[in-house]
Scaffold this motif. Sequence first.
Motif, PDB file in Angstrom:
ATOM      1  N   ARG A 193      17.637  16.093  27.669  1.00  0.00           N
ATOM      2  CA  ARG A 193      16.602  16.948  27.107  1.00  0.00           C
ATOM      3  C   ARG A 193      16.972  17.282  25.668  1.00  0.00           C
ATOM      4  N   GLY A 194      16.073  18.001  24.993  1.00  0.00           N
ATOM      5  CA  GLY A 194      16.382  18.460  23.650  1.00  0.00           C
ATOM      6  C   GLY A 194      15.337  18.047  22.647  1.00  0.00           C
ATOM      7  N   HIS A 195      15.743  18.035  21.391  1.00  0.00           N
ATOM      8  CA  HIS A 195      14.829  17.725  20.290  1.00  0.00           C
ATOM      9  C   HIS A 195      15.572  16.895  19.256  1.00  0.00           C
ATOM     10  N   LEU A 196      14.929  15.837  18.766  1.00  0.00           N
ATOM     11  CA  LEU A 196      15.497  14.993  17.723  1.00  0.00           C
ATOM     12  C   LEU A 196      14.502  14.877  16.578  1.00  0.00           C
ATOM     13  N   THR A 197      15.009  15.017  15.360  1.00  0.00           N
ATOM     14  CA  THR A 197      14.181  14.842  14.170  1.00  0.00           C
ATOM     15  C   THR A 197      14.548  13.520  13.508  1.00  0.00           C
ATOM     16  N   VAL A 198      13.557  12.662  13.372  1.00  0.00           N
ATOM     17  CA  VAL A 198      13.753  11.340  12.783  1.00  0.00           C
ATOM     18  C   VAL A 198      13.036  11.312  11.434  1.00  0.00           C
ATOM     19  N   GLY A 199      13.736  10.900  10.387  1.00  0.00           N
ATOM     20  CA  GLY A 199      13.152  10.814   9.059  1.00  0.00           C
ATOM     21  C   GLY A 199      12.851   9.375   8.682  1.00  0.00           C
ATOM     22  N   MET A 200      11.853   9.194   7.837  1.00  0.00           N
ATOM     23  CA  MET A 200      11.459   7.856   7.387  1.00  0.00           C
ATOM     24  C   MET A 200      11.053   7.952   5.929  1.00  0.00           C
ATOM     25  N   VAL A 201      11.629   7.092   5.095  1.00  0.00           N
ATOM     26  CA  VAL A 201      11.323   7.135   3.677  1.00  0.00           C
ATOM     27  C   VAL A 201       9.833   6.875   3.464  1.00  0.00           C
ATOM     28  N   ILE A 202       9.236   7.619   2.554  1.00  0.00           N
ATOM     29  CA  ILE A 202       7.805   7.532   2.292  1.00  0.00           C
ATOM     30  C   ILE A 202       7.414   6.107   1.910  1.00  0.00           C
TER      31      ILE A 202
ATOM     32  N   ASP B 209      18.257  14.217  12.293  1.00  0.00           N
ATOM     33  CA  ASP B 209      19.253  13.566  13.143  1.00  0.00           C
ATOM     34  C   ASP B 209      19.476  12.103  12.768  1.00  0.00           C
ATOM     35  N   LEU B 210      18.391  11.412  12.477  1.00  0.00           N
ATOM     36  CA  LEU B 210      18.460   9.979  12.164  1.00  0.00           C
ATOM     37  C   LEU B 210      17.412   9.700  11.103  1.00  0.00           C
ATOM     38  N   ALA B 211      17.764   8.908  10.083  1.00  0.00           N
ATOM     39  CA  ALA B 211      16.801   8.658   9.014  1.00  0.00           C
ATOM     40  C   ALA B 211      16.818   7.194   8.594  1.00  0.00           C
ATOM     41  N   LEU B 212      15.628   6.684   8.316  1.00  0.00           N
ATOM     42  CA  LEU B 212      15.453   5.362   7.723  1.00  0.00           C
ATOM     43  C   LEU B 212      15.304   5.581   6.228  1.00  0.00           C
TER      44      LEU B 212
ATOM     45  N   GLY C  75      21.145  12.479  23.676  1.00  0.00           N
ATOM     46  CA  GLY C  75      19.862  11.945  23.237  1.00  0.00           C
ATOM     47  C   GLY C  75      20.012  11.101  21.981  1.00  0.00           C
ATOM     48  N   MET C  76      20.840  11.548  21.051  1.00  0.00           N
ATOM     49  CA  MET C  76      21.055  10.802  19.823  1.00  0.00           C
ATOM     50  C   MET C  76      21.724   9.461  20.117  1.00  0.00           C
ATOM     51  N   ARG C  77      22.701   9.460  21.012  1.00  0.00           N
ATOM     52  CA  ARG C  77      23.373   8.208  21.361  1.00  0.00           C
ATOM     53  C   ARG C  77      22.391   7.221  21.985  1.00  0.00           C
TER      54      ARG C  77
END
Length: 292
Positions: A90-99, A142-145, A278-280
């Motif tokens: 469970r939980g929450h993950l924030t994923v970023g992506m370059v514009i 948490d994770l970004a492109l 979750g991140m793994r």
Amino acid sequence: MELRQLEYFVAVAEERNFTRAAERVHISQSGVSAQIRQLERELGAELFDRSGRTVTLTVAGKAALAHARAALAAAGAVGQAVGEVTDLIRGHLTVGMVIGCTLAPLFDALAAFHRAHPGVEISLLEDSSDRLVDGVRTGTVDLALVGAAADTPDGLDALTLISERLVAAVPAGHPLATRRRVTLRDLIAYPIVCMPPGTGLRTVLDRTCAARSLRPAISLQASAADAIAGLAARGLAVAVLTDSMAVQYRDRLTARTIEDVETPALLALVWKNTRSPGMRELLAHCRRAFTS
């Protein structure tokens, strides 16, 4: 004092705006304001200076922020620990992506992860690479492109997805279309349309020009490759893209590698913390999506 009050406090502190904070935590602005006021009454001190155009932390607010984040992290860790022993993540993950960058494998990975772990809430946000890297460093992402120049960001784990040279792309009839070789000096003789600062591609161009004391005329900027190609195809400027970007527009643009720009533009996934189950799992899905 309740955890939700701390969550609202952290949201306002990070957004520096009650309206954006309310959107982030999915309740009304008045609800956020009321809970923050109640928290301030319980603590006996104002946490925010509301007199300016943006909300800023008071001395008391700055002192409380790190502890509020720690309390929220501890509460989240309790749920994760229980989830690990019950085989439910469970939980929450924030994923970023370059514009301006859309890679289908990333979306495939997110979809597969969601199907496998529906108990994890995923937030997806777009921003410049620089801001996303800062977010990964501070833990808000948490994770970004992201895009980068030559090397991935120091101090972060990374998976390089693309490493490519820059090209100049022009329509038929443009003087550069007939050249077999294109250099930076050839390029800067014309107006340029390129991605904005904060992207890997633009960083490569800016650094290489600065190293040669060249000043390109960036007359147009766009975050999406489609927009850059469309402007170049209409003769407004020379497009600076990467190899794989330019291939998509070969029906209307001729691409020439900029021979003296040897530094590659990278596209990479970056992350810092893999303590979360979750991140793994999300990383495992990403690796499969991008290597299959």
